[in-house]
Design an enzyme around this catalytic site. Structure first.
Site, mmCIF file in Angstrom:
data_model
loop_
_atom_site.group_PDB
_atom_site.id
_atom_site.type_symbol
_atom_site.label_atom_id
_atom_site.label_comp_id
_atom_site.label_asym_id
_atom_site.label_seq_id
_atom_site.Cartn_x
_atom_site.Cartn_y
_atom_site.Cartn_z
ATOM 1 N N PRO A 2 -21.141 68.253 37.180
ATOM 2 C CA PRO A 2 -21.504 67.318 36.128
ATOM 3 C C PRO A 2 -21.880 65.950 36.644
ATOM 4 O O PRO A 2 -21.161 65.336 37.423
ATOM 5 C CB PRO A 2 -20.226 67.204 35.296
ATOM 6 C CG PRO A 2 -19.231 68.085 35.940
ATOM 7 C CD PRO A 2 -19.713 68.433 37.276
ATOM 8 N N GLU A 3 -23.013 65.475 36.212
ATOM 9 C CA GLU A 3 -23.324 64.060 36.299
ATOM 10 C C GLU A 3 -23.176 63.517 34.884
ATOM 11 O O GLU A 3 -22.740 64.245 33.999
ATOM 12 C CB GLU A 3 -24.742 63.860 36.848
ATOM 13 C CG GLU A 3 -24.873 64.413 38.272
ATOM 14 C CD GLU A 3 -26.066 63.870 39.026
ATOM 15 O OE1 GLU A 3 -26.494 62.752 38.723
ATOM 16 O OE2 GLU A 3 -26.571 64.564 39.918
ATOM 17 N N ARG A 174 -27.382 42.826 49.210
ATOM 18 C CA ARG A 174 -26.892 44.140 49.638
ATOM 19 C C ARG A 174 -27.928 44.794 50.547
ATOM 20 O O ARG A 174 -29.077 44.988 50.174
ATOM 21 C CB ARG A 174 -26.556 45.003 48.414
ATOM 22 C CG ARG A 174 -25.407 44.360 47.628
ATOM 23 C CD ARG A 174 -24.899 45.224 46.519
ATOM 24 N NE ARG A 174 -24.268 46.442 46.992
ATOM 25 C CZ ARG A 174 -23.430 47.167 46.248
ATOM 26 N NH1 ARG A 174 -23.133 46.779 45.045
ATOM 27 N NH2 ARG A 174 -22.918 48.269 46.716
#
Length: 293
Positions: A2-3, A174
């Site tokens: 599952p996402e 980032r």
DNA sequence: CACGAGGCCTGGGCGC
DNA sequence: TGCGCCCAGGCCTCGT
């Protein structure tokens, strides 16, 4: 498996069958999930009514209230990689990986012509790989976001605040690849390994691009791609909802016909270039070297 | 703080 | 057919 879309489809599938029902019995067969199932889960849950089912990231949040209205609590369920939740009118004997059942009685006063087994349902948690979790929390609704497992999650992809500007701002400074950053879930939740590759393809962005180097315009395309990719997957899964009860577990899950995921060596559906597979953060990434720059 | 690797588990597919 | 190896859609935790 599952996402976020699969978790959301599970939530929607459970809603009409489970909400308002009383937990008559809790059967735990294997306490060794991602974290041990609390020793007193059975006594905590028994007699409570499932009042609501919410979702935060890939966590399902079942609000379980006592009839006296005191000490409302939340059952946090994570499906991990292989978890499923199914509603079973006539529960077959549990299999090896059926770790937990909630036996749900008819709501109080709802015409008890045939009390007992005939009107009860079983909500069954199965998880072969046991990366999933079932946790009990007595935090009230306002404090639930401070739960250690929820407090560091990024915003929901369908939150109106999630847009290109959000992605751009939080991506500053980032140096990690955008694919890795999407997956980390601290900027936006719900993008798993499949949909990370798919979203980046839809946005035309190379997965290895440092997150902090994306322009605002590209962040806008990516935010839109993330929302569209997830929304389309939920829609697709939604078409299986009518089969949710008593299914063999395949319903609620769905094969998206992916543009790039698991298509290494095959031609790009847009330009025909051979799809490439690389490894980022010990996970496979798929992309089209021509469409994604 | 940000980043990357390790680790938790089982099952399925593949090559030998 | 059997065995060992590799891989799998998540994500927390720890060391740098």
């Amino acid at each position: 498996m599952p996402e976020l879309p699969e978790v959301e489809v599970t939530r929607r599938g459970l809603l009409p069958h489970v909400v308002g029902r009383r937990i008559a019995e809790v059967v735990v067969r294997h306490r060794g999930l991602r974290w041990p199932v609390e020793p007193d889960l059975e006594s905590q849950l028994a007699g409570r009514v499932i009042a609501r089912i919410e979702r935060r990231g890939k966590y399902l949040l079942l609000e379980c209230v006592r009839p006296d209205g005191e000490a409302p609590g939340w059952l946090l369920i994570h499906l991990g990689m292989t978890g499923t939740l199914r509603v079973l009118p006539q529960a077959p004997p549990p299999g090896t990986h059926d770790h937990l059942d909630l036996v749900l009685a008819e709501p109080e006063g709802a015409g008890d012509a045939l009390p007992g087994a005939a009107t009860s349902l079983v909500l069954r948690f199965r998880d072969p790989r046991r990366f999933g979790a079932v946790l009990w929390s007595l935090l009230d609704e306002s404090k639930l976001p401070t739960h250690p497992l929820l407090s560091k999650l990024g915003i929901e992809p369908f939150d109106p605040r999630f847009d290109g500007a959000w992605l751009y701002r939080l991506g500053r400074g980032r140096s990690a690849a955008i694919k890795t950053v999407l997956l980390a879930g601290d900027i936006v939740v719900g993008v798993g390994n499949i949909y990370a590759s798919e979203s980046l393809f839809a946005a035309g962005i190379r997965p290895t691009t440092p997150a902090g180097r994306l322009s605002l315009a590209r962040c806008e395309r990516l935010a839109e791609a993330v929302r569209d990719t997830l929304a389309r997957a939920i829609e697709r899964g939604g078409s299986t909802l009518r089969d949710f009860v008593g299914s063999d577990g395949s319903s609620g899950y769905f094969q998206l016909d992916c543009a790039v995921y698991d298509r290494a060596g095959h031609p790009c559906r847009v330009c025909g270039t051979t799809i490439r597979q690389i490894v980022q953060g010990q996970r496979s990434t798929f992309y089209c070297p021509s469409c994604q720059r």
